[in-house]
Scaffold this motif. Structure first.
Motif, mmCIF file in Angstrom:
data_model
loop_
_atom_site.group_PDB
_atom_site.id
_atom_site.type_symbol
_atom_site.label_atom_id
_atom_site.label_comp_id
_atom_site.label_asym_id
_atom_site.label_seq_id
_atom_site.Cartn_x
_atom_site.Cartn_y
_atom_site.Cartn_z
ATOM 1 N N THR A 252 -14.493 -13.928 -45.816
ATOM 2 C CA THR A 252 -14.984 -12.565 -45.917
ATOM 3 C C THR A 252 -16.169 -12.337 -46.553
ATOM 4 N N GLU A 253 -16.990 -11.229 -45.868
ATOM 5 C CA GLU A 253 -18.357 -11.186 -46.820
ATOM 6 C C GLU A 253 -18.103 -9.689 -47.696
ATOM 7 N N GLY A 254 -17.098 -9.399 -47.920
ATOM 8 C CA GLY A 254 -16.714 -8.263 -48.888
ATOM 9 C C GLY A 254 -16.574 -8.537 -50.395
ATOM 10 N N LEU A 255 -17.574 -8.593 -51.043
ATOM 11 C CA LEU A 255 -17.302 -8.923 -52.454
ATOM 12 C C LEU A 255 -16.172 -8.610 -53.001
ATOM 13 N N TYR A 256 -15.923 -7.375 -52.688
ATOM 14 C CA TYR A 256 -14.743 -6.702 -53.604
ATOM 15 C C TYR A 256 -13.274 -7.412 -53.336
ATOM 16 N N GLN A 257 -13.309 -8.154 -52.176
ATOM 17 C CA GLN A 257 -12.193 -8.868 -51.952
ATOM 18 C C GLN A 257 -11.720 -10.052 -52.931
ATOM 19 N N GLY A 295 -10.550 -3.897 -40.703
ATOM 20 C CA GLY A 295 -11.247 -2.689 -41.107
ATOM 21 C C GLY A 295 -11.979 -2.807 -42.682
ATOM 22 N N ARG A 296 -11.633 -3.897 -43.397
ATOM 23 C CA ARG A 296 -12.298 -3.924 -44.618
ATOM 24 C C ARG A 296 -13.660 -5.031 -44.501
ATOM 25 N N MET A 297 -14.840 -4.771 -44.593
ATOM 26 C CA MET A 297 -16.046 -5.536 -44.380
ATOM 27 C C MET A 297 -15.842 -6.510 -43.210
ATOM 28 N N GLU A 298 -15.316 -5.943 -41.991
ATOM 29 C CA GLU A 298 -14.855 -6.816 -40.861
ATOM 30 C C GLU A 298 -15.909 -6.959 -40.160
ATOM 31 N N ILE A 304 -22.182 -6.179 -36.075
ATOM 32 C CA ILE A 304 -21.555 -5.003 -36.418
ATOM 33 C C ILE A 304 -20.514 -5.316 -37.410
ATOM 34 N N TYR A 305 -20.504 -4.687 -38.554
ATOM 35 C CA TYR A 305 -19.527 -4.561 -39.663
ATOM 36 C C TYR A 305 -18.847 -3.209 -39.868
ATOM 37 N N VAL A 306 -17.585 -3.209 -39.917
ATOM 38 C CA VAL A 306 -17.101 -1.959 -40.194
ATOM 39 C C VAL A 306 -16.090 -2.234 -41.711
ATOM 40 N N ASP A 307 -16.093 -1.118 -42.321
ATOM 41 C CA ASP A 307 -15.400 -1.112 -43.478
ATOM 42 C C ASP A 307 -14.846 0.549 -43.812
ATOM 43 N N GLY A 308 -13.681 0.305 -44.323
ATOM 44 C CA GLY A 308 -12.669 1.451 -44.353
ATOM 45 C C GLY A 308 -13.127 2.418 -45.557
#
Length: 429
Positions: A252-257, A295-298, A304-308
């Motif tokens: 993932t590229e979502g640091l919060y994960q 939907g979480r830094m997807e 294109i990235y989408v985040d809820g």
């Protein structure tokens, strides 16, 4: 009812009904023969990250060779996303069968009026019992103390993720009040693993756990460290009473994960220490790296990235990840944003306008009956930025015009995530 009729019926139901969710949940479970007694339940609450934590826990348990049910909300495209076994959605036939069993029990009793969420909850627990799963990871809907899922009285572990201000009209206007509602899932003598990121919330959880004589394990920023962030993966160390600088990877590229994965890892280790499950370190790592949560830094296309993210705290975490992605790719981004009317959108927009990575903003409308006008969203942006702010009154048109941006970051609502996914699928993306 047939599946298509069930979908229509569900859409006609209110989000609320008489009494509390937990009262209705208790009644439903009793009418259905208490299906929750057939498996081990891990109960998860929180403001941000609870869906991701549920997903990581479910994946770890599955890769360790067990059958695991997963109940989450909301769904993005298909209502059956909420109910999964080993990450496979419930079939339409099974949904029909279980729903009709629940509906028959409700009609026969005549003294209960389940709300929209209650039906999903009851269908899920009946389905998991029929399929004889070993474990169920159960995400709360709203709050914790009065939520329908809290009618499960003997989980094997409770988990509370990061807590912030949301649904303040229902849960309370301070972090402590919200935390008290979330901490309502803690049961006597049952271990609780919780995020220690917010000291005010952590203090409430610790006191509740002490009153319940429940072992409490905090996961704070000192308990994990990101060591590498590149090529779509994050490597991080976990160091606490259960891990000694053990290294893990998530795709993932979502640091919060990293925090969410650390909470999930710790919860699984706590369960192992209690004799609830046996874990193989290799399979546990596999569970993390192979986990995907929509939907979480997807990243849904090459650009294109989408985040809820749909509250100020979530947007702050989103912005942190955007900075990291833009830095790694040496690019600036366009933001596509929408929000529903009952959210604290002004604080969200203020935070987004402070992110130097966005050179242009676009707003659109989503959320059905809860929608907020595009003009209102745009006017709020213009109070905090002098950069261009485009407006689209339809998500499909926004995606057509913004499809060729170097990076398009989309956030503000899970409704928006769903609308974008539909638009991309329609266009063959």
């Amino acid at each position: 009812m047939r599946y298509e009729e069930i979908e229509e019926y569900m859409e006609s139901l209110s989000q609320y009904s008489k009494g509390t969710g937990v009262e209705r949940g208790e009644k439903l479970l009793s009418l259905l023969g208490n299906p929750e007694e057939n498996y081990k339940v891990i109960h998860v609450a929180g403001t941000n990250g609870k869906g991701s934590v549920c997903s990581y826990i479910s994946s770890i348990i599955e890769k360790n060779g067990h059958s695991v049910g997963l109940f989450t909300s909301p769904h993005l495209i298909d209502i059956r996303e909420r109910i999964q076994i080993n990450r496979c959605m419930i079939s339409k036939q099974d949904f029909e069968e279980c729903f009709n069993e629940v509906l028959s029990a409700v009609k026969e009793d005549g003294n209960i009026e389940p709300a929209y969420f209650d039906y999903f909850f009851a269908v899920a627990l009946v389905y998991f019992a029929k399929k004889k799963v070993e474990y169920v990871v159960l995400e709360t809907g709203l709050g914790g103390k009065y939520d329908a899922t809290n009618s499960v009285r003997r989980p094997v572990c409770t988990v509370i993720t990061t807590i912030g201000l949301e649904h303040t009209a229902i849960l309370g206007e301070s972090v402590e009040e919200v935390a008290s509602q979330k901490a309502g899932i803690i049961k006597e003598h049952i271990p609780v693993v919780y995020s220690g990121m917010n000291p005010l919330a952590a203090n409430v959880i610790e006191h509740t756990a002490k009153d319940k004589d429940s072992p409490a394990v905090s996961v704070s920023r000192d308990d994990y460290e990101i060591t590498k962030n590149s090529q779509g993966c994050i490597d991080f160390l976990v160091h606490n009473d259960y891990y000694i600088n053990d290294c893990f990877r998530i795709e993932t590229e979502g640091l919060y994960q990293a925090e969410n994965a650390a909470i999930a890892l710790t919860a699984c280790k706590v369960m192992e220490s209690e004799g609830i499950i046996e874990l193989n370190p290799v399979l546990t790592r596999k569970g993390l790296i192979e986990n995907r949560w929509a939907g979480r830094m997807e990243k849904i296309t090459h650009n294109i990235y989408v985040d809820g993210a749909h509250n100020p705290q979530g947007i702050e975490l989103f912005v942190e990840s955007v900075r990291s992605i833009c830095r790694n790719k040496s690019k600036k981004a366009t933001l596509l944003f929408s929000v529903v009317s009952d959210k604290n959108f002004e604080d969200m927009i203020r935070c987004l306008c402070g992110c130097e990575c966005f050179y242009k903003f676009a707003v659109t409308v989503t959320g059905g009956a809860r929608k907020l006008s595009g003009d209102c969203i745009r006017e709020t942006f213009l109070r905090y930025t002098d950069k261009p702010v485009l407006i689209y009154h339809e998500v499909g048109k926004a995606m057509e015009d913004l499809d060729d941006e170097e990076l398009l970051m989309c956030a503000g609502s899970l409704y928006l995530v769903a609308d974008i996914k539909r638009a991309v699928m329609k266009n063959g993306g």
